[in-house]
Structures are given as C-alpha cells and as structure tokens.
Design an enzyme around this catalytic site. Structure first.
Site, PDB file in Angstrom:
ATOM      1  N   ASP A   8     -22.911  41.017  37.929  1.00  0.00           N
ATOM      2  CA  ASP A   8     -23.691  40.499  36.800  1.00  0.00           C
ATOM      3  C   ASP A   8     -23.229  41.111  35.476  1.00  0.00           C
ATOM      4  O   ASP A   8     -23.563  40.607  34.408  1.00  0.00           O
ATOM      5  CB  ASP A   8     -25.182  40.836  36.994  1.00  0.00           C
ATOM      6  CG  ASP A   8     -25.957  39.686  37.625  1.00  0.00           C
ATOM      7  OD1 ASP A   8     -25.519  38.526  37.477  1.00  0.00           O
ATOM      8  OD2 ASP A   8     -27.001  39.951  38.253  1.00  0.00           O
ATOM      9  N   LYS A  51     -26.798  29.954  43.826  1.00  0.00           N
ATOM     10  CA  LYS A  51     -25.710  30.934  43.914  1.00  0.00           C
ATOM     11  C   LYS A  51     -25.121  30.961  45.332  1.00  0.00           C
ATOM     12  O   LYS A  51     -23.913  31.003  45.509  1.00  0.00           O
ATOM     13  CB  LYS A  51     -26.227  32.323  43.495  1.00  0.00           C
ATOM     14  CG  LYS A  51     -26.494  32.393  41.993  1.00  0.00           C
ATOM     15  CD  LYS A  51     -27.304  33.599  41.553  1.00  0.00           C
ATOM     16  CE  LYS A  51     -27.633  33.484  40.066  1.00  0.00           C
ATOM     17  NZ  LYS A  51     -28.501  34.565  39.573  1.00  0.00           N
ATOM     18  N   GLN A  72     -31.589  39.598  42.023  1.00  0.00           N
ATOM     19  CA  GLN A  72     -32.123  38.549  41.152  1.00  0.00           C
ATOM     20  C   GLN A  72     -33.270  39.101  40.302  1.00  0.00           C
ATOM     21  O   GLN A  72     -34.220  39.672  40.824  1.00  0.00           O
ATOM     22  CB  GLN A  72     -32.602  37.357  42.004  1.00  0.00           C
ATOM     23  CG  GLN A  72     -33.081  36.180  41.191  1.00  0.00           C
ATOM     24  CD  GLN A  72     -31.978  35.551  40.333  1.00  0.00           C
ATOM     25  OE1 GLN A  72     -30.858  35.333  40.785  1.00  0.00           O
ATOM     26  NE2 GLN A  72     -32.297  35.271  39.071  1.00  0.00           N
TER      27      GLN A  72
END
Ligand code: NAP
Length: 300
Positions: free
Chosen positions: A119, A52, A96
C-alpha cells in the site's frame, strides 16, 4: 475534451503485470503472493477486498485471505501481521482500512515489514518517497501519475493544485509531483484553505481528493485545465441494484465543458488503484528475490 479512462488503462496495466507475473513464476517456481487482511464486515471494505482478490486471480498472483471479526484485539492483529512478515512466501501485506475504532491504524501500518508494504503507507516508504529514493509508492497517487503519463500530459513546469492532504492521497501525490523527474509546482489545499477557488483557478492540473460531492465546480477551474477526480462518494440511489451511485468530488457535467481532459467517476482513478496494487505486489516480489523488475519487460 479528452476523457482519461482509468478503466481502459488499468486493463492494459493488468495485462502487462500478468505477463510479468508469468515470467516471475517461470523463474522462481512460485507466484507473487499478496496477503489480504479484512477485519469486520463493513460492506465497502468487503467490496474492495473482493475486487483485490479477483484482480489477483486474473493476474496470476496468489492471495492469502485472512478475515477477523470486528472484536479482534490489537495484539491479535499485530501477531497476524508479524506472522505474515515472517512468512517467506508472502510478498505483500494489505490490511484493509478503516479498522475498528479500538485498533490503532498507525500501529498496524508501522508493524508491516516495509518491504511487504504494497500500500506504500509505512513511514519508511513515505520517507523514501519524499527523499526521491526507490520505495513502494501509495497506489492511488501512483495511479494518477500513470494516467497522466499514458495520456501524454506533461507535469514539467506546470502548476498543480491538489485539494486534500491525507496521508494516503494528497501528501504522497504532492511528494511525487515535486520530485526532479516531475518538476511540477505543487499547491496543497485543505479544509482550512482560504479562498480555495483562487488556488484551483490558477492550476494547469487539478487533483481533487476531498471526499465531498461537487467540491470542485466549473467556476473554480480555468479553461483547458486537466482535472483528476480521486473522490469516491456513495450517494443513495434507489434505482441502482446496490442502492447507491458513485460520484466524484468534481461536478463532472459542467467541469468537463471547460477542462481539456478529465477523469470520470467511476472508471477513472479507482480502477488504477487496484492496478497499481497488483504492480506493487509484483515489484515487492522482485525486490524480495533480488531481481530487477525491468528484466521482466515493460516500464514499472
Ligand atoms: P480524507 O482523509 O478524508 O482527506 C480529505 C481531505 O480533503 C482532507 O485533507 C481535508 O482537509 C480536505 N477537505 C475536506 N473538505 C474540504 C473542503 N471543503 N475544501 C478543501 N479541502 C477539504 O480523504 P482521502 O482518504 O484522502 O480520500 C479523499 C477522497 O478520495 C474520498 O472520496 C475517498 O473515497 C477517495 N479515494 C479514492 C481512491 C481511489 O482509488 N480512487 C483511493 C483513496 C481515496 P483537512 O485535512 O483540513 O481535514
């Protein structure tokens, strides 16, 4: 049989997003910025976080890296999220997952400012998605739709069978496909579905998000179906440098002989997820600046 390459498409998406980020920087004298929070040393999470950050660098998105040892308390992590929410230079916050067992993942997700929830996991964004309102949409289902669109696969009036009902893939996927702009008839299957094959066999489009190798076999799929394999399973493989091979949920070798189109693993949905994360960061930056993302060119 058409191979639906998420790898190729994500390169296109990233190039487009990089162009938009350059225009954004010209206009606002700053880059869109993603904060990436990693807790612990899980190798898979470290790999995802590395990819990422690398994508951010390729695209001209600033990233703020925050790492904690796995014994961080929930209160400390929530304080970090509150700081990032309050930081005017941060557009997107990514914590994460999975988190260590002593931390409540939902509490962390709910603590993120919905406007920075790139997200798309915050209950407010999930609710807006269900209502068909503008929201930050979960990256993996959004990436699946982008693959279908890019390869000209219509969903209107189609029977879609989604196998998996997780909050991050199956449920948002179903919500997206049942909207009026998609018009699919959606069936969602799970581990308690009786006679899974009978539902999969009816589907024009099969979307597997199970987390189990060979969950979808050729006898379950009708001739000419479009098959999207979301699964990423690590199978021990001593011939690989990493010590494992990546396999999807679909028996690719045999299902690809019956399908009209199929995503490979790796190189299918996986790369699109990161592409969509970058796009969501750009979108969040635009919304926070009160700018219309379409002013920066291209579809979003
Ligand atoms: P998850 O939370 O474990 O959900 C799996 C779903 O599959 C659950 O709904 C489960 O049913 C269902 N299931 C399990 N065994 C089944 C069976 N035998 N028959 C029918 N349904 C079954 O997983 P997830 O987070 O959605 O991820 C699914 C897969 O996608 C994983 O391999 C993951 O690594 C991968 N993934 C890939 C990406 C990407 O970027 N490509 C992103 C996210 C996830 P129950 O609800 O009844 O337990």
């Amino acid at each position: 049989m058409l191979i639906l390459s998420g790898k190729d498409l994500s390169a296109i998406v990233k190039a487009e997003t990089a162009g938009k980020c350059r225009l954004f920087e010209n206009r606002f004298s700053r880059k869109p910025c993603l904060a990436v929070v990693l807790v612990g040393t899980d190798p898979a999470s470290q790999t995802y976080v590395r990819s990422k950050k690398k994508a951010c660098e390729e695209l001209g998105i600033a990233h703020l890296d925050i790492e904690f040892a796995s014994d961080i308390t929930q209160t400390q992590l929530l304080e970090c999220v509150a700081d990032l929410n309050a930081n005017p230079l941060v557009d997107g916050i990514l914590v994460q997952m999975p988190l260590p067992r002593h931390i409540d993942e939902l509490a962390v997700t709910e603590a993120i400012d919905p406007a920075k929830d790139v997200d798309g996991f915050h209950p407010q964004n999930i609710g807006k998605l269900l209502l068909g309102q503008r929201s930050l949409v979960a990256c993996t289902p959004k990436g699946v739709l982008r693959i279908l669109d890019h390869y000209g696969i219509q969903t209107d009036g189609k029977d879609v069978c989604i196998i998996g009902r997780s909050n991050i893939v199956g449920k948002p996927m179903a919500a997206l496909l049942m909207q009026r702009d998609r018009n699919a008839t959606v069936t969602v299957c799970h581990s308690r579905t009786k006679d899974l094959a009978s539902y999969v066999r009816r589907a024009d489009i099969v979307i597997a998000a199970v987390g189990c190798v060979n969950a979808i076999t050729a006898d379950m799929v009708k001739d000419g179906a479009v098959v999207i394999d979301v699964g990423i399973n690590r199978i021990p493989d001593p011939t690989k440098k990493t010590g494992f091979a990546l396999k999807g949920d679909v028996d690719y070798e045999n299902v690809s002989k019956k399908a009209s189109a199929i995503t490979p693993v790796p190189g299918g949905v996986g790369p699109m997820t990161i592409g969509m994360l970058m796009e969501n960061t750009f979108l969040a930056a635009c919304y926070r600046e009160g700018a219309d993302p379409s002013e920066f060119g291209g579809a979003v």
